[in-house]
Every structure is written in structure tokens, then in C-alpha cells.
Design an enzyme around this catalytic site. Structure first.
Site, PDB file in Angstrom:
ATOM      1  N   ARG A   1      -6.892 -21.011  -0.547  1.00  0.00           N
ATOM      2  CA  ARG A   1      -5.930 -20.363   0.361  1.00  0.00           C
ATOM      3  C   ARG A   1      -4.676 -21.207   0.445  1.00  0.00           C
ATOM      4  O   ARG A   1      -4.727 -22.339   0.917  1.00  0.00           O
ATOM      5  CB  ARG A   1      -6.547 -20.195   1.758  1.00  0.00           C
ATOM      6  CG  ARG A   1      -5.608 -19.474   2.727  1.00  0.00           C
ATOM      7  CD  ARG A   1      -6.172 -19.424   4.137  1.00  0.00           C
ATOM      8  NE  ARG A   1      -5.210 -18.800   5.059  1.00  0.00           N
ATOM      9  CZ  ARG A   1      -4.154 -19.421   5.567  1.00  0.00           C
ATOM     10  NH1 ARG A   1      -3.913 -20.702   5.285  1.00  0.00           N
ATOM     11  NH2 ARG A   1      -3.328 -18.789   6.382  1.00  0.00           N
TER      12      ARG A   1
ATOM     13  N   GLU B   1      12.787   3.147  13.523  1.00  0.00           N
ATOM     14  CA  GLU B   1      11.758   4.125  13.143  1.00  0.00           C
ATOM     15  C   GLU B   1      10.605   3.988  14.125  1.00  0.00           C
ATOM     16  O   GLU B   1      10.725   3.279  15.130  1.00  0.00           O
ATOM     17  CB  GLU B   1      11.287   3.866  11.704  1.00  0.00           C
ATOM     18  CG  GLU B   1      10.673   2.491  11.509  1.00  0.00           C
ATOM     19  CD  GLU B   1      10.144   2.255  10.096  1.00  0.00           C
ATOM     20  OE1 GLU B   1       9.880   3.227   9.379  1.00  0.00           O
ATOM     21  OE2 GLU B   1       9.979   1.074   9.737  1.00  0.00           O
TER      22      GLU B   1
ATOM     23  N   LYS C   1       6.398  -1.451   1.961  1.00  0.00           N
ATOM     24  CA  LYS C   1       5.176  -0.952   2.609  1.00  0.00           C
ATOM     25  C   LYS C   1       4.083  -1.992   2.392  1.00  0.00           C
ATOM     26  O   LYS C   1       3.260  -1.880   1.487  1.00  0.00           O
ATOM     27  CB  LYS C   1       4.808   0.428   2.024  1.00  0.00           C
ATOM     28  CG  LYS C   1       3.984   1.283   2.975  1.00  0.00           C
ATOM     29  CD  LYS C   1       4.069   2.737   2.619  1.00  0.00           C
ATOM     30  CE  LYS C   1       3.093   3.625   3.382  1.00  0.00           C
ATOM     31  NZ  LYS C   1       3.211   3.634   4.829  1.00  0.00           N
TER      32      LYS C   1
ATOM     33  N   TYR D   1       0.832  -1.204   0.000  1.00  0.00           N
ATOM     34  CA  TYR D   1       0.000   0.000   0.000  1.00  0.00           C
ATOM     35  C   TYR D   1       0.862   1.248   0.000  1.00  0.00           C
ATOM     36  O   TYR D   1       2.082   1.188   0.183  1.00  0.00           O
ATOM     37  CB  TYR D   1      -0.963  -0.003   1.193  1.00  0.00           C
ATOM     38  CG  TYR D   1      -0.327   0.331   2.537  1.00  0.00           C
ATOM     39  CD1 TYR D   1       0.518  -0.555   3.180  1.00  0.00           C
ATOM     40  CD2 TYR D   1      -0.556   1.564   3.142  1.00  0.00           C
ATOM     41  CE1 TYR D   1       1.102  -0.234   4.401  1.00  0.00           C
ATOM     42  CE2 TYR D   1       0.019   1.895   4.371  1.00  0.00           C
ATOM     43  CZ  TYR D   1       0.850   0.988   4.991  1.00  0.00           C
ATOM     44  OH  TYR D   1       1.435   1.309   6.189  1.00  0.00           O
TER      45      TYR D   1
HETATM   46  N1  PDD Z   1       2.862   5.421   7.453  1.00  0.00           N
HETATM   47  N2  PDD Z   1       7.627   4.246   8.654  1.00  0.00           N
HETATM   48  C1  PDD Z   1       6.493   3.544   8.745  1.00  0.00           C
HETATM   49  C2  PDD Z   1       6.532   2.182   9.358  1.00  0.00           C
HETATM   50  C3  PDD Z   1       5.284   4.091   8.272  1.00  0.00           C
HETATM   51  O1  PDD Z   1       4.160   3.362   8.345  1.00  0.00           O
HETATM   52  C4  PDD Z   1       5.286   5.391   7.728  1.00  0.00           C
HETATM   53  C5  PDD Z   1       4.043   6.049   7.205  1.00  0.00           C
HETATM   54  C6  PDD Z   1       6.492   6.100   7.665  1.00  0.00           C
HETATM   55  C7  PDD Z   1       6.588   7.491   7.082  1.00  0.00           C
HETATM   56  O2  PDD Z   1       6.435   7.477   5.680  1.00  0.00           O
HETATM   57  P1  PDD Z   1       5.843   8.734   4.892  1.00  0.00           P
HETATM   58  O3  PDD Z   1       6.637   9.910   5.285  1.00  0.00           O
HETATM   59  O4  PDD Z   1       6.027   8.360   3.473  1.00  0.00           O
HETATM   60  O5  PDD Z   1       4.392   8.878   5.280  1.00  0.00           O
HETATM   61  C8  PDD Z   1       7.651   5.487   8.127  1.00  0.00           C
HETATM   62  C9  PDD Z   1       1.619   5.831   6.890  1.00  0.00           C
HETATM   63  C10 PDD Z   1       1.295   7.272   7.062  1.00  0.00           C
HETATM   64  C11 PDD Z   1       0.554   4.868   7.396  1.00  0.00           C
HETATM   65  O6  PDD Z   1       0.764   3.683   7.275  1.00  0.00           O
HETATM   66  O7  PDD Z   1      -0.470   5.344   7.903  1.00  0.00           O
END
Ligand code: PDD
Length: 288
Positions: free
Chosen positions: A104, A183, A151, A32
Site C-alpha cells: 500500500r 450539481e 467519475k 467507474y
Molecule cells: N451518478 N453527477 C454526479 C456526481 C453523478 O454521480 C451522476 C450519476 C451524475 C449524472 O450522470 P449520468 O446522467 O451520466 O447518470 C452527475 C450515477 C448514476 C451513480 O453514481 O450512481
């Protein structure tokens, strides 16, 4: 009723349907993106689409669309909403197995089409009051896998760890792996030490945030020193400032970490400076 984009069609949100056999639902098999949209203009769209490609490559799923199709569809989706500032979600899953294959099975099905969904929600960026107060955060050992640069929609660890923070009225859980900062559960983390920004370098232990990249670009452009390399737990805990950054939280000062004040216990001057630069940059980009 606002519309969503599902498998190439715009459909009313309450009429959008996905199979119960979709691998996104059964196995969390998909990726995503979340793109902030200001005045119906997606912010850094090409960078988000490049990261989507990186995630798709990482899970070995062919990108169902070229850049032009993505750009056109997402701009139209943004235009069709009845609110101007949006948080746009894009999700691509490995879809439903073709007939004759197990419904599945962990291994990839043969053939079949991915499921592609995009929808928008109203964007609620932090208010000036929230930025002036800052938020509290907790730390925890990073419980996730070794490909945090992707992601992916299988977010169980992130969900549980964000909830652990919310349960103690904090905004974020900051992850430590082998004594080093990685992070946040849904954000990147910056620390400020003696006027200098420090943040981990991109690796498979973190997502390279679009906001993270913008912050580093702005720091370089405006002469704010930045060190992109390992940040130790001791450096995190003795920092003058700690921030979380993401597309929806922007630059949010963390003023308490594990019940201990960060620096003065109030949002610091470098966070204020970076937030001002970020707001200006957003406006400039959107004005074209
Ligand atoms: N998340 N690290 C993780 C694990 C994240 O889920 C996100 C953002 C970030 C920051 O990425 P960006 O600056 O591109 O938003 C770092 C989004 C906002 C979410 O899953 O809701």
C-alpha cells in the site's frame, strides 16, 4: 445465478473474487461508469465509454481494452442476465502491485494490471407516481475536490452528502460552490426560469452527465430555450422548476428545496414535457 465480468472472464457473482490488496479497495484508486440498459440494450454506450476514457486519462491509467472489446463484453454481460432492464456498473481500478513493491503506497506501483469489473443489477426507473409527486432536496456547500469531472470511485463526499439528504427524508443534496450551483451528490441539476432551462456549463466542478447531454439535445431539437452557464444560488432558489437528472433517476422534479416549495410546489410543465420527450427518445433509440 447471474454472472459478472471480472478481468476478462464471465464468472458467477458469488464466485467473483478481488484481492484485499487491490488499490480500489485500499485507496479508492479507480474509476467507474453506470450505464442504463433497456431490454438488454445499453443506452448511449459509446458516450459512457468515452466518459470512461476521460476518467481513465484523468487518473493516468491506461484503458485496458479497446472499444470493440468493451462493447462486445458489455453486450454479452447484458445478454447473460435474467432480467432485461439493467443498471450496469463498470469499474476499473489500478489493481494490485506486483511482488516486491509496497502493498500500500499512495504513489502508482510499477507495472501490474488493472482490475476490471462489470456487473448488472435490475434497473428501477422512477414510477409515474414518483414523477407526479416529485422529491425534496437540500442544499449544502460543495465539499468535493477540483476534479468532479472524473467519475472516480472515491465517493466519500458524495456518500456523506447523499446520506445527509436521506436522513431528512429527501432524495438529493444540491451543491453550491462560491455561490454557484454545481450539481447534486449523484445527479446533475437543471432549473427552469420563465420557460427557459438553465444549467451549469461542463467544468471540473461537475460531472457531465449522459442524461444532461440528452436533455440539452432534446431541448435544442424541440425548441425549448436553454442557457448553459453559471446558475447563481439566488436563481436556484427563485426558480419555477428544479430537476435532478441521472441515468437511473432520469428527469426527476424537485418540489421542495431546503423546506421551501420550488415554484408552485408541484412538478412543473417543462419537467413533464422533457420527461415525455426523454421516454420517447429512449424508445426510439432502442428500436434502432
Ligand atoms: N451518478 N453527477 C454526479 C456526481 C453523478 O454521480 C451522476 C450519476 C451524475 C449524472 O450522470 P449520468 O446522467 O451520466 O447518470 C452527475 C450515477 C448514476 C451513480 O453514481 O450512481
Amino acid at each position: 445465478m447471474n454472472e459478472v465480468w471480472l478481468n476478462g472472464q464471465f464468472v458467477p457473482a458469488d464466485a467473483a473474487r478481488v484481492s484485499v490488496f487491490d488499490r480500489g479497495f485500499l485507496l479508492g484508486d479507480g474509476v467507474y461508469e453506470i450505464v442504463p440498459v433497456y431490454s438488454r440494450n445499453p443506452f448511449r454506450l459509446d458516450e459512457h465509454l468515452a466518459r470512461l476514457q476521460h476518467s481513465l486519462d484523468g487518473i493516468r491509467l491506461a484503458n485496458p481494452h479497446g472499444l470493440d472489446v468493451w462493447r462486445r463484453a458489455l453486450l454479452e454481460l447484458a445478454a447473460r442476465q435474467d432480467f432485461a432492464d439493467q443498471s450496469l456498473l463498470i469499474q476499473v481500478t489500478r489493481g494490485v502491485p506486483l511482488p516486491g513493491q509496497p502493498l500500500r503506497d499512495h504513489a502508482f506501483p510499477r507495472g501490474g494490471a488493472p482490475t476490471v469489473l462489470a456487473f448488472a443489477q435490475p434497473l428501477v426507473p422512477p414510477t409515474d407516481a414518483q414523477k407526479a409527486t416529485g422529491v425534496c432536496a437540500i442544499t449544502a456547500p460543495d465539499p468535493r475536490w477540483q476534479r468532479c469531472d472524473l467519475k472516480v470511485i472515491s465517493l466519500m463526499a458524495n456518500v456523506l452528502m447523499r446520506q445527509q439528504a436521506v436522513a431528512v427524508e429527501c432524495a438529493e443534496t444540491v451543491f453550491l460552490r462560491d455561490g454557484l450551483l454545481t450539481e447534486g451528490a449523484a445527479s446533475n441539476i437543471f432549473v427552469v426560469r420563465e420557460g427557459s432551462l438553465c444549467t451549469p456549463a461542463p467544468s471540473t466542478h461537475m460531472l457531465t452527465g449522459i442524461t444532461y447531454d440528452v436533455v440539452l439535445e432534446l431541448a435544442a431539437r424541440h425548441g425549448i430555450p436553454a442557457r448553459v452557464s453559471e446558475v447563481t444560488e439566488a436563481e436556484l432558489r427563485s426558480a419555477d422548476e428544479v430537476w435532478m437528472t441521472s441515468s437511473t433517476k432520469e428527469i426527476m422534479p424537485v418540489v421542495m428545496l431546503d423546506d421551501v416549495p420550488v415554484g408552485s410546489g408541484e412538478p412543473g410543465p417543462v419537467a413533464r414535457q422533457m420527461d415525455a420527450l426523454y421516454q420517447q427518445f429512449k424508445q426510439d433509440v432502442m428500436r434502432g
